[in-house]
Design an enzyme around this catalytic site. Sequence first.
Site, mmCIF file in Angstrom:
data_model
loop_
_atom_site.group_PDB
_atom_site.id
_atom_site.type_symbol
_atom_site.label_atom_id
_atom_site.label_comp_id
_atom_site.label_asym_id
_atom_site.label_seq_id
_atom_site.Cartn_x
_atom_site.Cartn_y
_atom_site.Cartn_z
ATOM 1 N N ASP A 88 0.848 -1.193 0.000
ATOM 2 C CA ASP A 88 0.000 0.000 0.000
ATOM 3 C C ASP A 88 0.879 1.237 0.000
ATOM 4 O O ASP A 88 2.029 1.207 0.438
ATOM 5 C CB ASP A 88 -0.943 0.007 1.196
ATOM 6 C CG ASP A 88 -0.215 0.038 2.539
ATOM 7 O OD1 ASP A 88 0.718 -0.783 2.719
ATOM 8 O OD2 ASP A 88 -0.557 0.863 3.404
ATOM 9 N N GLU A 119 0.183 -0.947 5.900
ATOM 10 C CA GLU A 119 1.286 -0.456 6.730
ATOM 11 C C GLU A 119 1.264 1.053 6.876
ATOM 12 O O GLU A 119 1.609 1.590 7.937
ATOM 13 C CB GLU A 119 2.628 -0.911 6.136
ATOM 14 C CG GLU A 119 3.840 -0.667 7.017
ATOM 15 C CD GLU A 119 4.450 0.720 6.870
ATOM 16 O OE1 GLU A 119 5.287 1.098 7.724
ATOM 17 O OE2 GLU A 119 4.098 1.439 5.906
#
Length: 382
Positions: free
Chosen positions: A91, A152
Amino acid sequence: MTATAFPATALPFDAEEILARLTRWAACESPTFDAAAVNRMMDMAARDLALLGARIDRIPGRMGLGDCVRARFPHPAGDAAPGILVLAHLDTVHPVGTLEKLPIRREGNKCYGPGIQDMKGGTVLAVEAMRQILAAGMATHLPVTFLLTSDEEIGSPSTRDIIEAEAARNRFVLVPEPARPDGGVVTGRYAIARFNLKTTGRPSHAGARLAEGRSAIREMAKQIVAIEEMTTEDCTFSVGVIHGGQWVNCVSTTCEAEALSMAKRQEDLDAGVAKMLALRSSANDVTLEVTRGVTRPVWEPDAKGMALYDQARKIANAIGFDINPQSAGGGSDGNFTGAMGVTTLDGLGVQGALAHTLEEHVLVDSLVPRAKLLAGLITTLA
């Protein structure tokens, strides 16, 4: 120590081939809050790893976030044997459409693109390391598993349990987050806590009955100043997100914000958390709610981690460069594994600069040396 002591460092890595894969990954935009976009990136990564012979497990996302991909490479010791976990996230902080403002482009030794440094670059290097190891028919002493996560950048609220469960099954964790500015690696990270704030006031017509209203935005503005003024050398505080109001001609009823606190020591963060939770509204007719969000525990360097660093430094020296051990601000999933006591080395990814901005880039000449470093670690750890 010469490169002959680490055969993997002689593998035929090619910067242009690595860059071609990296730019393809960077072109697949994958902001955390867009689960469909993240899953498209997971599809691409899963296919690349499957083509290398890894067994792919798709772990469904939760909390409205994207999936995770676990890729296990065949090994004579079998899946149950503790091995090496390559821990990375796919991400990014860049919303879909960022490519229009930050197009993938190469200018000399720099290549630009959303998420190209943080951290698709390092993840691609790890994939390329495995590709070269397998193509050469080299054996690894330990089983190798990749875990690619989806959240994250917001503190890993939906994947921490998976990360910790997978780390507990392994002997070593390698985290290909970006290298430090001088090329160093990360042997510890600061503690981080996130907070959600909400103020609630009383609405009124801002033109006709202004005095009857109590502005939630006004109270939040006071709180933001107070929060950021709590910053010391031991513990920092910042507010990075704020939403409030709906109509300019209406005194705002609610306002919400997100704050972040960071400290080098856990006890300093704990004291900072206590200060945040003790905040009170400055006015009796406006309420303030503070709730604790995601926390990353402090990861302090230990003997096992420094021994892993020493091994990495020997490999780097054999390649022709040096790496310094550093504790770093800015959390990663290495906070979790390091705090668990699993031997962890972070910051193994690409060199570059300006992550999370519209000037994010990698240094092309760092691709091959850093890929060789990862290959050297994967093939020598035992």
